[in-house]
Design a protein around this motif. Structure first.
Motif, mmCIF file in Angstrom:
data_model
loop_
_atom_site.group_PDB
_atom_site.id
_atom_site.type_symbol
_atom_site.label_atom_id
_atom_site.label_comp_id
_atom_site.label_asym_id
_atom_site.label_seq_id
_atom_site.Cartn_x
_atom_site.Cartn_y
_atom_site.Cartn_z
ATOM 1 N N ARG A 130 35.621 41.401 50.639
ATOM 2 C CA ARG A 130 35.336 40.505 51.752
ATOM 3 C C ARG A 130 36.162 39.217 51.692
ATOM 4 N N GLY A 131 37.273 39.295 50.954
ATOM 5 C CA GLY A 131 38.278 38.260 51.064
ATOM 6 C C GLY A 131 38.081 37.026 50.215
ATOM 7 N N VAL A 132 37.305 37.115 49.146
ATOM 8 C CA VAL A 132 37.045 35.969 48.281
ATOM 9 C C VAL A 132 37.695 36.194 46.919
ATOM 10 N N ASP A 133 38.311 35.136 46.392
ATOM 11 C CA ASP A 133 38.820 35.168 45.021
ATOM 12 C C ASP A 133 37.663 34.799 44.093
ATOM 13 N N PRO A 134 37.161 35.732 43.294
ATOM 14 C CA PRO A 134 36.016 35.401 42.434
ATOM 15 C C PRO A 134 36.343 34.359 41.376
ATOM 16 N N ASN A 135 37.619 34.177 41.089
ATOM 17 C CA ASN A 135 38.000 33.144 40.120
ATOM 18 C C ASN A 135 38.231 31.784 40.792
ATOM 19 N N ARG A 136 37.714 31.631 41.981
ATOM 20 C CA ARG A 136 37.634 30.321 42.645
ATOM 21 C C ARG A 136 36.203 30.049 43.128
ATOM 22 N N ASP A 141 34.613 21.915 39.945
ATOM 23 C CA ASP A 141 35.740 21.529 40.794
ATOM 24 C C ASP A 141 35.970 22.528 41.937
ATOM 25 N N TRP A 142 34.889 23.174 42.372
ATOM 26 C CA TRP A 142 34.989 24.159 43.451
ATOM 27 C C TRP A 142 35.437 23.490 44.753
ATOM 28 N N HIS A 239 41.196 25.690 41.114
ATOM 29 C CA HIS A 239 39.926 24.984 41.186
ATOM 30 C C HIS A 239 38.778 25.982 41.385
ATOM 31 N N GLY A 240 37.667 25.709 40.708
ATOM 32 C CA GLY A 240 36.531 26.627 40.787
ATOM 33 C C GLY A 240 36.701 27.856 39.926
ATOM 34 N N THR A 241 37.400 27.716 38.794
ATOM 35 C CA THR A 241 37.671 28.882 37.948
ATOM 36 C C THR A 241 36.577 29.071 36.902
#
Length: 351
Positions: A130-136, A141-142, A239-241
Motif C-alpha cells: 500500500r505504498g509505505v516504506d516501513p523503515n520510515r 524523527d518521523w 527519518h523515522g527509521t
C-alpha cells in the motif's frame, strides 16, 4: 524448523494497518509475518538468563538477497554440522556456546506484500503493497522530509506505527526485550550504527564500542564494507527509521543496519542488478558470508559492556578488536574514545 521442535519455533503474526489517512482503496490492509525463534539451549518460557537478538530481513521489497540470507541462516541453525561448516572447526565450540545462551528471533521477510509486486514483474518496488516504506514508519524523527524526498520511495505513512509490519516488529521487540537488533538490507556494502537522521555517530561510548565489533565483522566477512552512521555513510539522511527509534526510544544496546550487497554504478532502472547478486557464485558467497556474520555477531556481542556475557566461553576483549578510525560520522570525541582501550569487561545482569 519442524524437525527441531525443542530448539526452533515458527509462528505467523497478523496485524491490521491503520485506516485513517488512507484512501478507501488502501484501507483494510493486513500483514502476516513469519517469525522463527531459535534457542539452541532449548526453547524456554523464561528467557531472562539469555541474550536476546532480533534479526530482520526483507524490509524493502526489491532487496531480495536479504531474505535468501535469512533462509540460509535458519537452515544452518537447524544442524550443528551445518553451523560447524559455516563458521569453521576452530570457531565452532565458541559459537555453539554463544548460541546456546541466546534467543535468536528471525523475521525472514518483513515486506511480503511488496515482495509479491517484485515477483509479479516490478523489480524496483521498495515499499509495501500500500505504498509505505516501513523503515520510515517508526516514531523517532518521523515525518521529516529532505529536499530530495520521493514519496514513492520513502512515504512514511500518515503517522508513526500506522503499518502492520512495523506494529508486529514493535511487539516482538517489546515481548523479547531485545539487547540487539540487526536490520539487513542491500544496495551497498556497509554496516551502520545510528544515526540515520543526522550525519553523525551518537556521542555514546557504547556505540563507539559497537563500532569496534562491526570493525571485527568487517575484517572477517566484508572487507569492502563502509562503517559509520547511516546518515553519514549512505549519502542521504533518513527519518523515522527503525535503528534510530530503537536506539533513542527502545534503548536497544546494539542497533545496526547492514547493507550486504550493491552495484552502485548499475542503471537506476536495473534494480535486480543494483540490489541483488545475479551470478550464481557471487550469490552463494554473499549468502554464506552474511550467514556466518550473524553467527559471529552472536559470539562477539558480549564484548560490549551493554550486552550480557555468556558464562561458558571467554569472549574477546575490547583490546582485541580493530579500531575503525575510517568510520564515517566520527568527530574528535569519537576518535579519542576509539583509541581508549577498555580495561575490563564487566558482565551485566541479564533481564
Amino acid at each position: 524448523v519442524e524437525a527441531n521442535p525443542g530448539t526452533m519455533r515458527l509462528e505467523e503474526r497478523t496485524e491490521a494497518g491503520d485506516n485513517d489517512g488512507f484512501p478507501a482503496a488502501r484501507q483494510g490492509y493486513l500483514a502476516t509475518l513469519q517469525v522463527v525463534t531459535v534457542e539452541l539451549g532449548g526453547l524456554a518460557e523464561d528467557r531472562s538468563g539469555k541474550a536476546r537478538i532480533l534479526v530482520n530481513f526483507g524490509e524493502h521489497a526489491r532487496e531480495v538477497i536479504t531474505s535468501e540470507i535469512a533462509l540460509k541462516l535458519v537452515e544452518t541453525l537447524a544442524s550443528e554440522e551445518a553451523i560447524k561448516s559455516m563458521v569453521g572447526r576452530a570457531e565452532f565450540e565458541a559459537v555453539m556456546s554463544a548460541l546456546r545462551n541466546t534467543v535468536l528471533v528471525i523475521v525472514p521477510m518483513e515486506n511480503r506484500s511488496g515482495r509479491r509486486l517484485v515477483e509479479g514483474g516490478d523489480p524496483c518496488v521498495r515499499v509495501t503493497g500500500r505504498g509505505v516504506d516501513p523503515n520510515r514508519n517508526w516514531e523517532w524523527d518521523w515525518g521529516v522530509k529532505e529536499p530530495d524526498y520521493v514519496a514513492s520511495e520513502e512515504y512514511g505513512g500518515p503517522r508513526p506505527f500506522s503499518e502492520p509490519e512495523v506494529k508486529i516488529l514493535r511487539a516482538l521487540l517489546q515481548e523479547h526485550d531485545v539487547h540487539a537488533w540487526v536490520n539487513v538490507h542491500s544496495g551497498m556494502h556497509a554496516m551502520f550504527t545510528p544515526f540515520d537522521y543526522v550525519k553523525e555517530v551518537p556521542k555514546d561510548t557504547s556505540v563507539v564500542e559497537n563500532l569496534r565489533i562491526l570493525g571485527k565483522l568487517r575484517d572477517l566477512h566484508c572487507p569492502k564494507c563502509e562503517l559509520g552512521s547511516g546518515g553519514a555513510t549512505v549519502g542521504y539522511k533518513a527519518h523515522g527509521t527503525a535503528v534510530d527509534h530503537l536506539y533513542m526510544e527502545g534503548k536497544v544496546k546494539f542497533a545496526s543496519t547492514w547493507e550486504v550487497f550493491g552495484v552502485t554504478d548499475a542503471d537506476m532502472d536495473d534494480c535486480a542488478r543494483m540490489f541483488n547478486p545475479l551470478e550464481e557464485r557471487e550469490f552463494h558467497d554473499i549468502v554464506n558470508d552474511w550467514t556466518a556474520a550473524v553467527l559471529q555477531t552472536v559470539k562477539l556481542l558480549p564484548v560490549s559492556p551493554g550486552i550480557p556475557a555468556y558464562e561458558l566461553f571467554r569472549p574477546l576483549t575490547m583490546e582485541e578488536l580493530p579500531v575503525p578510525s575510517d568510520a564515517k560520522g566520527l568527530g574528535q570525541w569519537h576518535r579519542d574514545r576509539l583509541q581508549q582501550v577498555s580495561k575490563s569487561h564487566t558482565s551485566l545482569p541479564v533481564g
